[in-house]
Design a protein around this motif. Structure first.
Motif, mmCIF file in Angstrom:
data_model
loop_
_atom_site.group_PDB
_atom_site.id
_atom_site.type_symbol
_atom_site.label_atom_id
_atom_site.label_comp_id
_atom_site.label_asym_id
_atom_site.label_seq_id
_atom_site.Cartn_x
_atom_site.Cartn_y
_atom_site.Cartn_z
ATOM 1 N N ASN A 27 0.196 11.464 15.515
ATOM 2 C CA ASN A 27 -0.176 10.056 15.345
ATOM 3 C C ASN A 27 -1.143 9.545 16.410
ATOM 4 O O ASN A 27 -0.894 8.540 17.059
ATOM 5 C CB ASN A 27 1.076 9.174 15.310
ATOM 6 C CG ASN A 27 1.904 9.448 14.092
ATOM 7 O OD1 ASN A 27 1.413 9.381 12.966
ATOM 8 N ND2 ASN A 27 3.152 9.810 14.303
ATOM 9 N N THR A 79 -10.847 -0.402 10.497
ATOM 10 C CA THR A 79 -11.844 -0.549 9.451
ATOM 11 C C THR A 79 -13.247 -0.754 9.992
ATOM 12 O O THR A 79 -14.188 -0.215 9.481
ATOM 13 C CB THR A 79 -11.477 -1.728 8.549
ATOM 14 O OG1 THR A 79 -11.270 -2.867 9.369
ATOM 15 C CG2 THR A 79 -10.224 -1.435 7.755
ATOM 16 N N TYR A 92 -8.211 2.199 18.230
ATOM 17 C CA TYR A 92 -8.303 0.859 17.629
ATOM 18 C C TYR A 92 -9.418 0.062 18.298
ATOM 19 O O TYR A 92 -9.494 0.008 19.519
ATOM 20 C CB TYR A 92 -6.999 0.084 17.800
ATOM 21 C CG TYR A 92 -5.800 0.723 17.135
ATOM 22 C CD1 TYR A 92 -5.395 0.324 15.862
ATOM 23 C CD2 TYR A 92 -5.093 1.725 17.774
ATOM 24 C CE1 TYR A 92 -4.306 0.910 15.247
ATOM 25 C CE2 TYR A 92 -4.003 2.321 17.160
ATOM 26 C CZ TYR A 92 -3.618 1.913 15.898
ATOM 27 O OH TYR A 92 -2.533 2.505 15.300
ATOM 28 N N TYR A 143 -5.103 -3.917 17.234
ATOM 29 C CA TYR A 143 -3.764 -3.378 17.522
ATOM 30 C C TYR A 143 -2.865 -4.531 17.942
ATOM 31 O O TYR A 143 -3.152 -5.232 18.916
ATOM 32 C CB TYR A 143 -3.823 -2.329 18.630
ATOM 33 C CG TYR A 143 -2.518 -1.581 18.779
ATOM 34 C CD1 TYR A 143 -2.158 -0.595 17.865
ATOM 35 C CD2 TYR A 143 -1.635 -1.878 19.800
ATOM 36 C CE1 TYR A 143 -0.954 0.090 17.970
ATOM 37 C CE2 TYR A 143 -0.426 -1.205 19.920
ATOM 38 C CZ TYR A 143 -0.102 -0.224 19.004
ATOM 39 O OH TYR A 143 1.096 0.434 19.113
ATOM 40 N N PRO A 144 -1.779 -4.773 17.210
ATOM 41 C CA PRO A 144 -1.058 -6.037 17.364
ATOM 42 C C PRO A 144 0.070 -6.058 18.394
ATOM 43 O O PRO A 144 0.700 -7.094 18.577
ATOM 44 C CB PRO A 144 -0.471 -6.223 15.968
ATOM 45 C CG PRO A 144 -0.196 -4.828 15.513
ATOM 46 C CD PRO A 144 -1.268 -3.967 16.105
ATOM 47 N N PRO A 184 0.824 -1.208 0.000
ATOM 48 C CA PRO A 184 0.000 0.000 0.000
ATOM 49 C C PRO A 184 0.861 1.262 0.000
ATOM 50 O O PRO A 184 2.055 1.221 0.308
ATOM 51 C CB PRO A 184 -0.773 -0.112 1.316
ATOM 52 C CG PRO A 184 0.090 -0.959 2.190
ATOM 53 C CD PRO A 184 0.797 -1.917 1.280
ATOM 54 N N ASP A 185 0.236 2.361 -0.367
ATOM 55 C CA ASP A 185 0.913 3.659 -0.237
ATOM 56 C C ASP A 185 0.897 4.049 1.230
ATOM 57 O O ASP A 185 -0.177 4.219 1.809
ATOM 58 C CB ASP A 185 0.187 4.729 -1.060
ATOM 59 C CG ASP A 185 0.391 4.505 -2.544
ATOM 60 O OD1 ASP A 185 1.471 4.023 -2.922
ATOM 61 O OD2 ASP A 185 -0.535 4.805 -3.313
ATOM 62 N N VAL A 186 2.041 4.147 1.818
ATOM 63 C CA VAL A 186 2.101 4.482 3.246
ATOM 64 C C VAL A 186 2.190 5.998 3.403
ATOM 65 O O VAL A 186 2.507 6.715 2.455
ATOM 66 C CB VAL A 186 3.309 3.804 3.943
ATOM 67 C CG1 VAL A 186 3.210 2.298 3.824
ATOM 68 C CG2 VAL A 186 4.617 4.300 3.364
ATOM 69 N N ARG A 187 1.889 6.442 4.616
ATOM 70 C CA ARG A 187 1.949 7.883 4.890
ATOM 71 C C ARG A 187 3.376 8.228 5.319
ATOM 72 O O ARG A 187 3.713 8.184 6.497
ATOM 73 C CB ARG A 187 0.961 8.246 6.000
ATOM 74 C CG ARG A 187 -0.497 8.044 5.617
ATOM 75 C CD ARG A 187 -1.396 8.456 6.776
ATOM 76 N NE ARG A 187 -1.268 7.549 7.906
ATOM 77 C CZ ARG A 187 -2.126 6.548 8.155
ATOM 78 N NH1 ARG A 187 -3.156 6.341 7.375
ATOM 79 N NH2 ARG A 187 -1.938 5.761 9.205
ATOM 80 N N HIS A 221 -3.583 5.426 21.131
ATOM 81 C CA HIS A 221 -2.231 5.928 21.405
ATOM 82 C C HIS A 221 -2.034 7.280 20.755
ATOM 83 O O HIS A 221 -2.742 7.656 19.823
ATOM 84 C CB HIS A 221 -1.139 4.949 20.945
ATOM 85 C CG HIS A 221 -1.015 4.762 19.462
ATOM 86 N ND1 HIS A 221 -0.696 5.780 18.605
ATOM 87 C CD2 HIS A 221 -1.151 3.673 18.695
ATOM 88 C CE1 HIS A 221 -0.627 5.308 17.373
ATOM 89 N NE2 HIS A 221 -0.927 4.024 17.398
ATOM 90 N N PRO A 246 -8.184 4.742 12.330
ATOM 91 C CA PRO A 246 -7.979 4.097 11.051
ATOM 92 C C PRO A 246 -8.570 2.702 10.973
ATOM 93 O O PRO A 246 -8.544 2.060 9.944
ATOM 94 C CB PRO A 246 -6.453 4.026 10.956
ATOM 95 C CG PRO A 246 -6.007 3.932 12.375
ATOM 96 C CD PRO A 246 -6.993 4.726 13.164
ATOM 97 N N HIS A 277 -4.350 7.706 17.312
ATOM 98 C CA HIS A 277 -5.220 6.722 16.663
ATOM 99 C C HIS A 277 -5.965 5.921 17.712
ATOM 100 O O HIS A 277 -5.465 5.691 18.812
ATOM 101 C CB HIS A 277 -4.402 5.737 15.811
ATOM 102 C CG HIS A 277 -3.729 6.365 14.648
ATOM 103 N ND1 HIS A 277 -4.406 6.895 13.574
ATOM 104 C CD2 HIS A 277 -2.412 6.565 14.390
ATOM 105 C CE1 HIS A 277 -3.552 7.393 12.705
ATOM 106 N NE2 HIS A 277 -2.336 7.204 13.176
#
Lengths: 289, 168
Positions: free
Chosen positions: A114, A85, A118, A123-124, A16-19, A152, A83, A116
């Motif tokens: 940053n 889904t 989840y 979140y892994p 994917p296109d990352v930020r 976080h 972010p 975000h």
């Protein structure tokens, strides 16, 4: 079955296109490391101590906490607050942004980056994952995975140490297990070694020694741990060729667990941050602290 | 630090980062972690840009540093936590297909030197001579790593397929 001859093409099409960070941000990170951190840290400490005096005021003088959030997940459509889904819980009340350490808690000029949220199972990672420790797998650490909402954010200022903060709400009783897992990991993985590491080369192979040290307990919230992780690479002559330190404060308030991380050994500052995030979590806990 | 030097670095970063992402993903198997490693390698390049920028191939320098960071276990799972903290979750788009994930997963089971050699050759298209120079290994060693690596990968992927078949 995929063939390695196809790998370049596959990655070209499928990654994917990352930020990406802007080039200026990359340069700023590089520049920041070359500056002396002490002046910044001193300023940061003064601010924390000053702010801490106000924070230590009796809880009774503080505003009434926000209305308690719903303790159980509710089936709702995606909140769109992160972010993720398809979150099925409302993170804005389960673990709101206001429960995390904020930029104003850390120092003048710090910015939130940053941030975000989840949903469950998305979140892994967790702060005490240590899968290169030989004893880690046998501990079967799982409590951290069962969060209802995880959040976080980073607190950053060019040229100054970054502060990383995260927090989560767990089902009733599980947060205690998360803290217990911290104790199990830091006890079982008190010290371990392996050959190799980032600083190792063919010409100068190194051995990496990692240690966990519990610096303080129960300095904030209902339960707390301040843990220092040191990673040191030494060559065959015993000379240190690379080393790093990570301080982690983990605090529990009821079913909420907050974490603050800093990559410099400043235990007093970390205690302050731990107390601060405990107070913030008290503001959204089910019972008034 | 002059504006020209900054502009050179910025152009280098923009032009190389995507290529580096593919390479490091092949080593780590995680997009967010790969991005973090690539950016970290560029941060270090900027810190030494006065000399790295004059190298015939600055990308080679960044590649070596990124590979070392990626292969390293010093960061362990913490690096993944930090990578997610820095960059958030991966974008909400389709990622690599299961076949690609399986291939990279098999790559990650190989010894670091073999994995790096395969990634340099098959992801970045480096010649055997260039890989030998970059990894400081004799040409014969590089050839052996490529050959043995392919065999090992085929075996790992075949085992994986067999497991899938047995699972039904």
């Amino acid at each position: 079955m995929a063939d390695i001859d196809e790998l370049a093409g596959r990655l070209d099409h499928e990654l994917p296109d990352v930020r990406w960070d802007e080039p200026g941000a990359i340069r700023a990170r590089g520049r920041g490391r070359t500056r002396r951190q002490s002046a910044v840290l001193a300023a940061l400490s003064v601010l924390v101590i000053t702010a801490g005096i106000a924070w230590w005021a009796p809880r009774s003088s503080q505003p009434t906490p926000a209305a308690p959030p719903s303790p159980a997940p509710t089936a709702t459509p995606s909140t769109g607050s992160g972010p993720t889904t398809a979150p099925v819980v409302d993170g804005s009340t389960l673990f709101p942004v206001s429960a995390l350490l904020g930029a104003e808690d850390v120092g003048t000029g710090y910015q939130v980056t940053n941030q975000h949220g989840y949903g469950p199972g998305t979140y892994p990672a967790w702060a005490f994952g240590a899968d290169d420790c030989p004893e880690y797998d046998a501990l079967k650490v799982t409590a951290y995975k069962s969060y209802l909402w995880f959040r976080h954010q980073n607190l950053e200022l060019a040229g100054a140490p970054s502060v990383f903060t995260q927090g989560a709400r767990y089902p009733k009783g599980v947060a205690k297990n998360v803290l217990a897992d911290v104790d199990r990991v830091t006890a079982a993985c008190k010290r371990w070694e392996y050959a190799g590491g980032e600083a190792s080369t063919d010409e100068r192979p190194t051995v990496v020694t990692t240690t966990y040290t519990v610096v303080a307990k129960n300095f904030a919230g209902e339960e707390a741990r301040l843990v220092r992780k040191d990673v040191i690479s030494r060559d065959q002559d015993g000379k240190v060729v690379h080393q790093g330190t990570l301080m982690t404060a983990i605090v529990r308030v009821e079913d909420l667990v907050g974490v603050v991380e800093l990559e410099i050994p400043e235990p007093d500052l970390m205690r302050s941050f731990g107390q601060r995030i405990a107070d913030r979590m008290c503001g959204v806990a089910d019972q008034v602290c | 630090m002059g504006d020209g030097r900054e502009a050179d670095f910025d152009e280098f970063y923009r032009g190389s980062r995507r290529r580096m992402l593919g390479y490091v993903y092949a080593l780590t198997g995680d997009v967010v972690e790969a991005q973090d490693v690539v950016q970290e390698a560029f941060v270090r390049a900027w810190q030494r840009w006065a000399s790295v920028g004059r190298y015939p191939s600055p990308e080679s320098w960044v590649r070596v540093v990124a590979g070392r960071i990626a292969i390293s276990r010093w960061r362990g799972r913490r690096s993944r936590a930090r990578a997610y903290a820095r960059h958030g979750a991966p974008p909400d788009v389709d990622g690599p297909t299961p076949d690609t994930v399986a291939l990279v997963g098999a790559l990650r089971q190989l010894p670091a030197s073999m994995r790096t050699t395969l990634a340099l050759h098959y992801v970045l298209g480096l010649s055997i001579a260039d890989i030998a120079a970059e990894t400081d290994a004799p040409v014969g060693t590089v050839k052996a790593r490529l050959s043995r690596g392919r065999v090992a990968l085929a075996q790992l992927l075949a085992d994986d397929n067999l497991t899938e078949v047995r699972r039904g």
